[in-house]
Design a protein around this motif. Structure first.
Motif, mmCIF file in Angstrom:
data_model
loop_
_atom_site.group_PDB
_atom_site.id
_atom_site.type_symbol
_atom_site.label_atom_id
_atom_site.label_comp_id
_atom_site.label_asym_id
_atom_site.label_seq_id
_atom_site.Cartn_x
_atom_site.Cartn_y
_atom_site.Cartn_z
ATOM 1 N N GLU A 53 -12.733 -5.327 -5.153
ATOM 2 C CA GLU A 53 -12.520 -3.978 -4.599
ATOM 3 C C GLU A 53 -13.335 -2.880 -5.278
ATOM 4 O O GLU A 53 -13.263 -2.695 -6.483
ATOM 5 N N LYS B 83 0.825 -1.211 0.000
ATOM 6 C CA LYS B 83 0.000 0.000 0.000
ATOM 7 C C LYS B 83 0.857 1.258 0.000
ATOM 8 O O LYS B 83 2.042 1.213 0.336
ATOM 9 N N ASP C 233 -9.806 -2.272 2.425
ATOM 10 C CA ASP C 233 -10.371 -2.286 1.072
ATOM 11 C C ASP C 233 -11.770 -2.850 1.237
ATOM 12 O O ASP C 233 -11.955 -3.831 1.973
#
Ligand code: 4AD
Ligand code: MG
Length: 429
Positions: A352, A325, A343
């Motif tokens: 997602e 991330k 998410d």
């Protein structure tokens, strides 16, 4: 003038009605014409007997092709076989704009439909998608307003990489370079020190080089940022906001949802709280299902499908490993290998639709991470300033509008969630 929807309500049975629209289907048997006319609200059958309208109008309609624009006057009658149960028996039927033979017929290749996108968007499916999106957005806007969020207008031309620097669109900006925004997040972060809770709907750009059914190079991004909110609070906002959006769509667009094969009753059952699963739990579950993953692997489309294909509600995956991330997320105090992030994965394998996190407020950590990824620190001075003058805990997220619409409308490909999709292969029309 009435809309087709008003006419189909049946209230004007036996009375004169006026509609206008486009010919959706037409056949003629010489002495009688059966036409289906569509407007933005629906389709209705129109019958015209020879002699019921002036001869030259009858001939013009009889020889007109689908998509010709027309005006109709007539009397409303019941007809069980007609779509919606009513038909207009025409006493006037005029062609306003005749149509050349329409290039889109029943079975067409995906390529042709994309080349003729400016015409294909007239289809009932595309119209339904656009209306459902309209309701989702109204639901969001109302929810933000009721919860004291301020709608703001961040820039699209930026000097920073908010997400993955390999997918930046670089543009020549006079004697310098700039980028098209990947996310409004940093600008929203700077607005919370006055407005506290802000949101924005902006286009975001990612130079995605792979062709997938869930990536566009230009998508609409619904983002929010709020002061005094931690990661758990951030997820609460997401589940409430999304549920409000779904309610708005199921209240206003039940017919359109059904037309696309989505049961509005099932959608309207979706409500908070959504399931929360840690990244580590997700890895365990995937391994049990036979996926070749280990702690540290990214969750791609395949893994997200595995995790969500049997779910009816969206599910949060929380606390991803830092390596997966961006630099701005807050370290998880319970496991420093991970971030306080989430998410949100849509059910039925869609995966997602939202990415969010609590934000790092420690400038030393931010500087270290920016150095690690080789970013030019000069461009981030303003962002680091935000932590110097009255920093507060804060969180935010970004919802991909087309990803959400793809799921809500049960579409197979994200390009059908936007009227003019932009992908690596296409900027026409
Ligand atoms: O997960 P992402 O990259 O997160 C951010 O951009 C954060 N800065 C948002 C924030 O916290 N303010 O993108 C957010 C969402 C994704 O979950 C996905 O739904 C959508 O944006 N998205 C895309 N949609 C279509 N095509 C693409 N190429 C997309 N990239 C992201
Ligand atoms: Mg993401």
């Amino acid at each position: 003038m009435q809309s087709v929807k008003q006419v189909l309500s049946g209230e004007m049975l036996g009375m004169p009605v006026d509609v206008r629209g486009w010919i959706y289907r037409i056949r003629s048997s010489g002495s009688i014409i059966f036409a289906i006319v569509r407007d933005s609200t629906g389709i209705i059958q129109v019958t015209v007997k020879k002699g019921a309208v002036p001869e030259h109008d009858f001939e013009a309609v009889a020889s007109s092709g689908i998509e010709s624009s027309v005006t109709v006057e007539g009397t409303l009658a019941e007809d069980k076989r007609a779509p919606g149960g009513y038909e207009v028996r025409a006493t006037g039927f005029t062609v306003v704009g005749p149509s050349e033979p329409f290039p889109i017929t029943e079975y067409q290749s995906t390529e042709l439909l994309l080349d003729k996108r400016h015409l294909w968007i007239r289809s009932r499916e595309q119209t339904a998608v656009m209306k459902i999106k309209d309701s989702l957005l109204r639901g969001a806007r109302n929810w933000f307003h009721e919860n004291d969020y301020v709608e703001v207008t961040p820039p699209i031309i930026t000097g920073v990489s908010a997400e993955d620097s390999t997918t930046l669109f670089k543009l020549k900006y006079f004697d310098r370079f700039a980028y098209l925004s990947q996310s409004a997040q940093f600008y929203l972060e700077s607005l919370i020190y006055s407005c506290e809770r802000v949101w924005a709907l902006t286009p975001s750009f990612r130079a995605e080089k792979s062709r997938t059914p869930r990536h566009l190079t230009e998508f609409w991004h619904l983002e929010m940022e709020a002061a005094w909110v931690d990661n758990e609070g951030n997820m609460k906002v997401q589940e409430e906001l999304l549920s409000a959006m779904l309610r708005s769509a199921t209240d206003e667009r039940a017919a359109e949802l059904k037309h696309l094969g989505r049961d509005p009753a099932a959608l309207s059952k979706i409500s908070p709280p959504f399931e929360r699963m840690s990244y580590s739990e997700a890895m365990d579950e995937l391994q049990k299902k036979g996926c070749e993953v280990s702690w540290g692997s990214d969750l791609g489309a395949v893994e997200e499908r595995e995790l969500t294909k049997d779910k009816e509600q969206p599910v949060f995956v929380v606390n991803y490993p830092k390596e997966l991330k961006p630099f701005y997320m807050k370290e998880n105090p319970d496991d420093a290998r991970t971030y306080k992030n989430s998410d949100l994965l849509a059910p039925e394998g869609y995966g997602e639709i939202i990415g969010g996190s609590e934000r790092e407020t420690d400038n030393a950590l931010l500087i270290e991470r920016l150095r690690d990824v080789g970013e030019n620190m000069e461009n981030y001075q303003w962002y680091l300033d935000l932590r110097k003058y009255g920093s507060v805990p804060h969180s935010g997220f970004g919802l991909g509008l087309e990803r959400t619409v793809t799921w809500v409308c049960k579409l197979e490909h994200i390009r059908d969630a936007i009227p003019f999709p932009r992908t690596i292969a296409r900027v026409y029309p």
